[in-house]
Write a protein that holds these residues in place. Structure first.
Motif, PDB file in Angstrom:
ATOM      1  N   CYS A 176     -94.399   6.013 -69.383  1.00  0.00           N
ATOM      2  CA  CYS A 176     -95.135   5.017 -69.185  1.00  0.00           C
ATOM      3  C   CYS A 176     -95.965   4.838 -70.259  1.00  0.00           C
ATOM      4  O   CYS A 176     -96.914   6.499 -70.554  1.00  0.00           O
ATOM      5  N   CYS A 200     -99.729   2.850 -66.621  1.00  0.00           N
ATOM      6  CA  CYS A 200    -100.120   4.267 -66.304  1.00  0.00           C
ATOM      7  C   CYS A 200    -100.141   3.307 -64.212  1.00  0.00           C
ATOM      8  O   CYS A 200    -101.523   3.213 -63.651  1.00  0.00           O
ATOM      9  N   CYS A 215     -95.107  10.315 -63.952  1.00  0.00           N
ATOM     10  CA  CYS A 215     -95.509   9.545 -62.872  1.00  0.00           C
ATOM     11  C   CYS A 215     -95.135  10.291 -62.060  1.00  0.00           C
ATOM     12  O   CYS A 215     -95.283   9.954 -60.593  1.00  0.00           O
ATOM     13  N   HIS A 269     -98.508   8.302 -70.510  1.00  0.00           N
ATOM     14  CA  HIS A 269     -98.111   9.322 -70.653  1.00  0.00           C
ATOM     15  C   HIS A 269     -96.931   9.382 -72.145  1.00  0.00           C
ATOM     16  O   HIS A 269     -97.118  10.643 -72.034  1.00  0.00           O
ATOM     17  N   TYR A 293     -91.769   1.559 -63.205  1.00  0.00           N
ATOM     18  CA  TYR A 293     -91.715   0.427 -63.973  1.00  0.00           C
ATOM     19  C   TYR A 293     -90.865  -0.286 -65.064  1.00  0.00           C
ATOM     20  O   TYR A 293     -89.618  -0.035 -64.548  1.00  0.00           O
ATOM     21  N   CYS A 336     -91.074   6.580 -64.810  1.00  0.00           N
ATOM     22  CA  CYS A 336     -92.154   7.794 -66.168  1.00  0.00           C
ATOM     23  C   CYS A 336     -92.074   9.342 -65.808  1.00  0.00           C
ATOM     24  O   CYS A 336     -92.544   8.992 -64.031  1.00  0.00           O
TER      25      CYS A 336
HETATM   26 ZN   LIG Z   1     -96.939   7.534 -66.685  1.00  0.00          ZN
END
Ligand SMILES: [Zn+2]
Ligand SMILES: [Zn+2]
Length: 102
Positions: free
Chosen positions: A68, A24, A52, A71, A58, A49
């Motif tokens: 992610c 994260c 996010c 999450h 990512y 994400c």
């Molecule tokens: Zn996330």
């Protein structure tokens, strides 16, 4: 100078890429690489994400279902719930019991 690792453009809206293995991301997890939003949309290597947001990208390998690792746990779980199943089954049973269908 920041530039997109995919197309090399020097847009203002470059998204920082998190280091591999980030679960994260925060600013501390940024690698030195950036990707522009356009390339990010098409990218098979990087993604964001859902939770996010666009703070960083990512590695696709660190994402699961567009989330992610941290999450993923908060995803609405699609329960194969006993309750749902039952109602599903009983309505199906009703359907077959309904003489109008015969
Ligand atoms: Zn996330
Ligand atoms: Zn680009």
């Amino acid at each position: 100078m920041k530039k997109c690792i995919e197309c090399g453009c020097k847009e203002e809206l470059l998204v920082p890429i998190y280091q591999r293995g980030t679960s994260c991301g925060t600013e501390e997890d940024y690698s030195s690489k950036y990707i522009c939003e356009e390339c990010l949309d098409d990218s098979l290597a990087f993604g964001v994400c859902t939770y996010c947001g666009d703070e960083g990208a990512y590695s696709i390998k660190d994402l699961k279902d567009d989330c992610c690792e941290e999450h993923v746990a908060e995803l609405p779980i699609i329960h194969e719930d006993a309750e749902d199943d039952e109602s599903g089954w009983s309505s199906l049973a009703d359907h077959y019991r309904d003489p109008n269908h015969w």
